[in-house]
Scaffold this motif. Structure first.
Motif, PDB file in Angstrom:
ATOM      1  N   PRO A  36      82.133  55.905  72.626  1.00 57.65           N
ATOM      2  CA  PRO A  36      81.239  56.070  73.776  1.00 57.65           C
ATOM      3  C   PRO A  36      79.879  56.678  73.430  1.00 57.65           C
ATOM      4  CG  PRO A  36      83.421  56.895  74.294  1.00 57.65           C
ATOM      5  CD  PRO A  36      83.420  56.554  72.836  1.00 57.65           C
ATOM      6  N   SER A  37      79.774  57.430  72.349  1.00 56.12           N
ATOM      7  CA  SER A  37      78.499  58.051  71.997  1.00 56.12           C
ATOM      8  C   SER A  37      77.527  57.063  71.358  1.00 56.12           C
ATOM      9  CB  SER A  37      78.739  59.217  71.038  1.00 56.12           C
ATOM     10  OG  SER A  37      79.321  58.724  69.840  1.00 56.12           O
ATOM     11  N   ALA A  38      77.994  55.898  70.976  1.00 56.55           N
ATOM     12  CA  ALA A  38      77.134  54.901  70.337  1.00 56.55           C
ATOM     13  C   ALA A  38      76.349  54.119  71.388  1.00 56.55           C
ATOM     14  CB  ALA A  38      77.986  53.953  69.497  1.00 56.55           C
ATOM     15  N   VAL A  39      75.530  53.221  70.917  1.00 56.96           N
ATOM     16  CA  VAL A  39      74.730  52.382  71.811  1.00 56.96           C
ATOM     17  C   VAL A  39      75.665  51.557  72.692  1.00 56.96           C
ATOM     18  CG1 VAL A  39      73.091  50.462  71.874  1.00 56.96           C
ATOM     19  CG2 VAL A  39      72.849  52.265  70.171  1.00 56.96           C
ATOM     20  N   GLY A  40      75.382  51.518  73.977  1.00 54.42           N
ATOM     21  CA  GLY A  40      76.242  50.806  74.912  1.00 54.42           C
ATOM     22  C   GLY A  40      75.938  49.321  74.982  1.00 54.42           C
ATOM     23  N   PHE A  41      76.886  48.586  75.544  1.00 50.74           N
ATOM     24  CA  PHE A  41      76.765  47.137  75.683  1.00 50.74           C
ATOM     25  C   PHE A  41      75.558  46.753  76.528  1.00 50.74           C
ATOM     26  CE2 PHE A  41      77.749  43.427  78.374  1.00 50.74           C
ATOM     27  CZ  PHE A  41      77.787  42.446  77.396  1.00 50.74           C
ATOM     28  N   SER A  42      75.417  47.384  77.684  1.00 51.67           N
ATOM     29  CA  SER A  42      74.341  46.990  78.594  1.00 51.67           C
ATOM     30  C   SER A  42      72.964  47.282  77.997  1.00 51.67           C
ATOM     31  CB  SER A  42      74.495  47.674  79.945  1.00 51.67           C
ATOM     32  OG  SER A  42      74.516  49.070  79.785  1.00 51.67           O
ATOM     33  N   PHE A  43      72.823  48.421  77.285  1.00 48.95           N
ATOM     34  CA  PHE A  43      71.542  48.740  76.654  1.00 48.95           C
ATOM     35  C   PHE A  43      71.190  47.718  75.586  1.00 48.95           C
ATOM     36  CE2 PHE A  43      69.131  50.717  73.217  1.00 48.95           C
ATOM     37  CZ  PHE A  43      67.985  51.083  73.913  1.00 48.95           C
ATOM     38  N   LEU A  44      72.161  47.395  74.724  1.00 46.54           N
ATOM     39  CA  LEU A  44      71.897  46.436  73.659  1.00 46.54           C
ATOM     40  C   LEU A  44      71.659  45.037  74.225  1.00 46.54           C
ATOM     41  CD1 LEU A  44      71.605  46.051  70.635  1.00 46.54           C
ATOM     42  CD2 LEU A  44      74.038  45.580  70.523  1.00 46.54           C
ATOM     43  N   LEU A  45      72.380  44.686  75.268  1.00 46.94           N
ATOM     44  CA  LEU A  45      72.190  43.371  75.888  1.00 46.94           C
ATOM     45  C   LEU A  45      70.785  43.236  76.465  1.00 46.94           C
ATOM     46  CD1 LEU A  45      73.283  40.634  76.808  1.00 46.94           C
ATOM     47  CD2 LEU A  45      74.118  41.782  78.865  1.00 46.94           C
ATOM     48  N   VAL A  46      70.329  44.237  77.204  1.00 47.48           N
ATOM     49  CA  VAL A  46      68.989  44.191  77.793  1.00 47.48           C
ATOM     50  C   VAL A  46      67.930  44.194  76.696  1.00 47.48           C
ATOM     51  CG1 VAL A  46      67.324  45.472  79.209  1.00 47.48           C
ATOM     52  CG2 VAL A  46      69.680  45.190  79.984  1.00 47.48           C
ATOM     53  N   ALA A  47      68.132  45.010  75.669  1.00 48.21           N
ATOM     54  CA  ALA A  47      67.175  45.042  74.555  1.00 48.21           C
ATOM     55  C   ALA A  47      67.116  43.691  73.845  1.00 48.21           C
ATOM     56  CB  ALA A  47      67.555  46.144  73.572  1.00 48.21           C
ATOM     57  N   ALA A  48      68.267  43.089  73.609  1.00 46.45           N
ATOM     58  CA  ALA A  48      68.294  41.785  72.948  1.00 46.45           C
ATOM     59  C   ALA A  48      67.646  40.714  73.819  1.00 46.45           C
ATOM     60  CB  ALA A  48      69.728  41.393  72.609  1.00 46.45           C
ATOM     61  N   LEU A  49      67.890  40.766  75.122  1.00 46.73           N
ATOM     62  CA  LEU A  49      67.274  39.792  76.028  1.00 46.73           C
ATOM     63  C   LEU A  49      65.759  39.913  76.026  1.00 46.73           C
ATOM     64  CD1 LEU A  49      69.731  39.914  79.055  1.00 46.73           C
ATOM     65  CD2 LEU A  49      69.288  37.945  77.586  1.00 46.73           C
ATOM     66  N   LEU A  50      65.253  41.139  76.030  1.00 46.50           N
ATOM     67  CA  LEU A  50      63.807  41.340  76.076  1.00 46.50           C
ATOM     68  C   LEU A  50      63.146  41.034  74.735  1.00 46.50           C
ATOM     69  CD1 LEU A  50      63.598  44.615  78.195  1.00 46.50           C
ATOM     70  CD2 LEU A  50      63.103  42.277  78.915  1.00 46.50           C
ATOM     71  N   VAL A  51      63.704  41.564  73.662  1.00 44.93           N
ATOM     72  CA  VAL A  51      63.094  41.383  72.340  1.00 44.93           C
ATOM     73  C   VAL A  51      63.225  39.946  71.856  1.00 44.93           C
ATOM     74  CG1 VAL A  51      63.270  42.085  69.917  1.00 44.93           C
ATOM     75  CG2 VAL A  51      63.385  43.791  71.710  1.00 44.93           C
ATOM     76  N   GLY A  52      64.321  39.295  72.184  1.00 43.54           N
ATOM     77  CA  GLY A  52      64.561  37.956  71.672  1.00 43.54           C
ATOM     78  C   GLY A  52      64.015  36.832  72.521  1.00 43.54           C
ATOM     79  N   ALA A  53      63.373  37.133  73.640  1.00 39.64           N
ATOM     80  CA  ALA A  53      62.919  36.068  74.538  1.00 39.64           C
ATOM     81  C   ALA A  53      61.853  35.186  73.890  1.00 39.64           C
ATOM     82  CB  ALA A  53      62.389  36.671  75.834  1.00 39.64           C
ATOM     83  N   ILE A  54      60.854  35.795  73.302  1.00 44.27           N
ATOM     84  CA  ILE A  54      59.775  34.997  72.700  1.00 44.27           C
ATOM     85  C   ILE A  54      60.274  34.214  71.490  1.00 44.27           C
ATOM     86  CG2 ILE A  54      57.539  35.125  71.535  1.00 44.27           C
ATOM     87  CD1 ILE A  54      56.810  37.331  73.543  1.00 44.27           C
ATOM     88  N   PRO A  55      61.023  34.836  70.547  1.00 46.46           N
ATOM     89  CA  PRO A  55      61.555  34.015  69.445  1.00 46.46           C
ATOM     90  C   PRO A  55      62.480  32.900  69.915  1.00 46.46           C
ATOM     91  CG  PRO A  55      61.714  36.335  68.890  1.00 46.46           C
ATOM     92  CD  PRO A  55      61.277  36.256  70.323  1.00 46.46           C
ATOM     93  N   ALA A  56      63.243  33.132  70.963  1.00 47.39           N
ATOM     94  CA  ALA A  56      64.136  32.089  71.468  1.00 47.39           C
ATOM     95  C   ALA A  56      63.344  30.897  71.988  1.00 47.39           C
ATOM     96  CB  ALA A  56      65.033  32.652  72.573  1.00 47.39           C
ATOM     97  N   VAL A  57      62.256  31.164  72.695  1.00 42.79           N
ATOM     98  CA  VAL A  57      61.428  30.070  73.212  1.00 42.79           C
ATOM     99  C   VAL A  57      60.734  29.338  72.069  1.00 42.79           C
ATOM    100  CG1 VAL A  57      59.370  29.555  74.587  1.00 42.79           C
ATOM    101  CG2 VAL A  57      61.109  31.100  75.481  1.00 42.79           C
ATOM    102  N   VAL A  58      60.188  30.077  71.118  1.00 42.42           N
ATOM    103  CA  VAL A  58      59.482  29.448  69.996  1.00 42.42           C
ATOM    104  C   VAL A  58      60.443  28.602  69.162  1.00 42.42           C
ATOM    105  CG1 VAL A  58      58.257  29.920  67.840  1.00 42.42           C
ATOM    106  CG2 VAL A  58      57.650  31.167  69.914  1.00 42.42           C
ATOM    107  N   ILE A  59      61.592  29.168  68.813  1.00 41.27           N
ATOM    108  CA  ILE A  59      62.565  28.430  67.998  1.00 41.27           C
ATOM    109  C   ILE A  59      63.157  27.278  68.812  1.00 41.27           C
ATOM    110  CG2 ILE A  59      64.819  28.594  66.871  1.00 41.27           C
ATOM    111  CD1 ILE A  59      63.990  31.414  65.993  1.00 41.27           C
ATOM    112  N   GLY A  60      63.422  27.525  70.092  1.00 39.76           N
ATOM    113  CA  GLY A  60      63.981  26.475  70.942  1.00 39.76           C
ATOM    114  C   GLY A  60      63.072  25.264  71.030  1.00 39.76           C
ATOM    115  N   TRP A  61      61.782  25.490  71.217  1.00 38.18           N
ATOM    116  CA  TRP A  61      60.845  24.374  71.287  1.00 38.18           C
ATOM    117  C   TRP A  61      60.589  23.771  69.914  1.00 38.18           C
ATOM    118  CZ3 TRP A  61      59.268  21.444  75.118  1.00 38.18           C
ATOM    119  CH2 TRP A  61      59.352  21.926  76.411  1.00 38.18           C
ATOM    120  N   ALA A  62      60.412  24.629  68.908  1.00 43.49           N
ATOM    121  CA  ALA A  62      60.022  24.130  67.581  1.00 43.49           C
ATOM    122  C   ALA A  62      61.125  23.343  66.890  1.00 43.49           C
ATOM    123  CB  ALA A  62      59.586  25.293  66.700  1.00 43.49           C
ATOM    124  N   LEU A  63      62.377  23.692  67.122  1.00 43.57           N
ATOM    125  CA  LEU A  63      63.471  22.996  66.453  1.00 43.57           C
ATOM    126  C   LEU A  63      64.280  22.118  67.389  1.00 43.57           C
ATOM    127  CD1 LEU A  63      64.729  25.851  64.111  1.00 43.57           C
ATOM    128  CD2 LEU A  63      63.255  23.928  63.543  1.00 43.57           C
TER     129      LEU A  63
END
Length: 143
Positions: free
Chosen positions: A38-65
């Protein structure tokens, strides 16, 4: 010599596929935090962080490939081959990120493969299919 266009996706379907791929990968990427103390990074925090940080690379890679792969697959009517090809592309993209680590994190490559296949599978019903191999008729929808 032109190739027949049997399968065609609109831009809305492409955006839907990219969104489903991104969200499903972020969920798969974050799921292992449920088993941490429980003291480690939680699921919801990591999920939101991954959604926000990965949005631009996902769009770029999604369109480019994804767009060139979709263009290459236009003559192929069997949509299961499309799903498999996108899964293979996801595995090829994920392999450098996790497959060559020490120890290998093959779940990263597998997660990218599954999420890319899920993204293509999610737009199955939004696909216009023309059995004759010419350009699809305006307004023709997949059954």
């Amino acid at each position: 010599m032109s190739r027949p266009v049997r399968v065609q996706l609109g831009s809305g379907a492409v955006w839907t596929g990219i969104l489903v791929t991104h969200v499903s990968f972020c969920v798969l990427f974050s799921i292992d935090t449920l088993f941490l103390p429980p003291s480690a990074v939680g699921f919801s925090f990591l999920l939101v962080a991954a959604l926000l940080v990965g949005a631009i690379p996902a769009v770029v890679i999604g369109w480019a490939l994804g767009m060139p792969l979709g263009a290459l697959l236009q003559p192929v009517r069997n949509q299961w081959l499309h799903v498999a090809a996108f899964g293979g592309l996801g595995a090829a993209i994920g392999l450098p990120f996790g497959g060559f680590a020490d120890p290998p994190m093959l779940l990263t490559a597998a997660g990218m493969a599954v999420s890319a296949a899920m993204g293509r599978l999610s737009v199955w019903r939004l696909t216009r299919v023309n059995d004759l191999g010419g350009p699809p008729a305006p307004g023709a929808e997949a059954p």
